[in-house]
Write an enzyme that holds these catalytic residues in place. Structure first.
Site, PDB file in Angstrom:
ATOM      1  N   GLU A  63       0.816  -1.177   0.059  1.00 15.16           N
ATOM      2  CA  GLU A  63      -0.136   0.036   0.098  1.00 15.16           C
ATOM      3  C   GLU A  63       0.875   1.246   0.146  1.00 15.16           C
ATOM      4  O   GLU A  63       2.028   1.211   0.196  1.00 15.16           O
ATOM      5  CB  GLU A  63      -0.889   0.125   1.304  1.00 15.16           C
ATOM      6  CG  GLU A  63       0.053  -0.069   2.597  1.00 15.16           C
ATOM      7  CD  GLU A  63      -0.963  -0.007   3.825  1.00 15.16           C
ATOM      8  OE1 GLU A  63      -1.951  -0.545   3.794  1.00 15.16           O
ATOM      9  OE2 GLU A  63      -0.456   0.637   4.825  1.00 15.16           O
ATOM     10  N   HIS A  65       0.393   5.652   1.067  1.00 19.87           N
ATOM     11  CA  HIS A  65      -0.458   6.930   1.558  1.00 19.87           C
ATOM     12  C   HIS A  65       0.487   8.097   2.037  1.00 19.87           C
ATOM     13  O   HIS A  65       1.639   7.949   2.212  1.00 19.87           O
ATOM     14  CB  HIS A  65      -1.452   6.306   2.826  1.00 19.87           C
ATOM     15  CG  HIS A  65      -0.575   5.395   3.789  1.00 19.87           C
ATOM     16  ND1 HIS A  65       0.749   5.809   4.385  1.00 19.87           N
ATOM     17  CD2 HIS A  65      -0.545   3.886   3.947  1.00 19.87           C
ATOM     18  CE1 HIS A  65       1.075   4.762   5.310  1.00 19.87           C
ATOM     19  NE2 HIS A  65       0.642   3.502   4.750  1.00 19.87           N
ATOM     20  N   HIS A  69       5.155   6.316   8.462  1.00 23.79           N
ATOM     21  CA  HIS A  69       5.644   5.096   9.331  1.00 23.79           C
ATOM     22  C   HIS A  69       6.875   5.158   9.845  1.00 23.79           C
ATOM     23  O   HIS A  69       7.694   5.321   8.987  1.00 23.79           O
ATOM     24  CB  HIS A  69       5.192   3.678   8.893  1.00 23.79           C
ATOM     25  CG  HIS A  69       3.988   3.553   8.578  1.00 23.79           C
ATOM     26  ND1 HIS A  69       2.848   3.570   9.228  1.00 23.79           N
ATOM     27  CD2 HIS A  69       3.280   2.800   7.158  1.00 23.79           C
ATOM     28  CE1 HIS A  69       1.808   3.166   8.524  1.00 23.79           C
ATOM     29  NE2 HIS A  69       2.098   2.654   7.320  1.00 23.79           N
ATOM     30  N   HIS A 103       4.907   0.343   0.153  1.00 21.15           N
ATOM     31  CA  HIS A 103       5.812  -0.593   1.305  1.00 21.15           C
ATOM     32  C   HIS A 103       4.853  -1.833   1.498  1.00 21.15           C
ATOM     33  O   HIS A 103       3.919  -1.925   1.480  1.00 21.15           O
ATOM     34  CB  HIS A 103       5.755   0.445   2.448  1.00 21.15           C
ATOM     35  CG  HIS A 103       4.492   0.724   3.068  1.00 21.15           C
ATOM     36  ND1 HIS A 103       3.918   1.998   2.517  1.00 21.15           N
ATOM     37  CD2 HIS A 103       4.004   0.558   4.172  1.00 21.15           C
ATOM     38  CE1 HIS A 103       2.874   2.425   3.315  1.00 21.15           C
ATOM     39  NE2 HIS A 103       2.613   1.522   4.098  1.00 21.15           N
ATOM     40  N   CYS A 117       5.343   0.137  15.415  1.00 25.49           N
ATOM     41  CA  CYS A 117       4.972   1.169  14.045  1.00 25.49           C
ATOM     42  C   CYS A 117       4.385   2.525  14.715  1.00 25.49           C
ATOM     43  O   CYS A 117       3.085   2.277  15.285  1.00 25.49           O
ATOM     44  CB  CYS A 117       4.079   0.455  13.033  1.00 25.49           C
ATOM     45  SG  CYS A 117       3.631   1.768  11.797  1.00 25.49           S
TER      46      CYS A 117
HETATM   47 MN    MN Z   1       1.138   1.751   5.596  1.00 21.99          MN
END
Ligand code: MN
Length: 149
Positions: A63, A65, A69, A103, A117
């Site tokens: 994904e 975005h 992270h 990622h 995370c």
């Molecule tokens: Mn992610």
């Protein structure tokens, strides 16, 4: 806030008063054998700290975005894809995933891959790759191997 100042670690990468959650709603996005625990999530922090565990041979969703992270591997070994780079990862390695980079985390066979995370509290919905995105990623043989493993 009424939260306990200390929540003790429990065997098996669990913590007191922390619920074991599904990684994502089943069918929402492709992934395999991932669990999620929210360790810290309060409005005044502006971020959340979660613990994810990918079972041996499993993987997180591929994904991207806008939110970022910050990851620290706690247990196990595996590989991650960040942008076009595949890296071998193990305990205490740090992984930074910038905005809009594809990622994914993949656990090696034999042992779960567990990681902390840190993420923005307010975040956008992840995008999944289109067929064109996948074709572009797979032009790099290393990335293609990773995605097919
Ligand atoms: Mn992610």
């Amino acid at each position: 806030m009424a939260e306990q100042p200390v929540r003790k670690a429990l065997p098996g990468y669990r913590w007191e008063a922390v619920e074991l959650l599904a990684y994502k709603a089943e069918g929402a996005a492709p992934f395999k054998d991932v669990s999620r625990q929210r360790l810290f999530a309060s409005a005044e922090l502006g971020c959340e700290l979660r613990y994810f565990e990918v079972a041996a041979g499993g993987h997180s969703t591929l994904e991207r975005h806008e939110h970022v992270h910050a990851v620290m591997i706690l247990r196990g070994r595996g590989r991650c894809l960040v942008d076009a780079q595949v890296s071998v990862i193990g305990p205490h390695d740090l992984v930074h995933i910038p905005a809009w980079c594809w990622h994914q985390f993949r656990a090696d066979a034999g042992e779960p891959l567990g990681f902390l995370c840190m993420v923005n509290a307010e975040r956008d919905r992840p995008q999944l790759p289109t067929e064109d995105d996948l074709a572009a990623l797979e032009r790099d043989p290393q990335v293609a191997d990773f995605l097919r493993s």
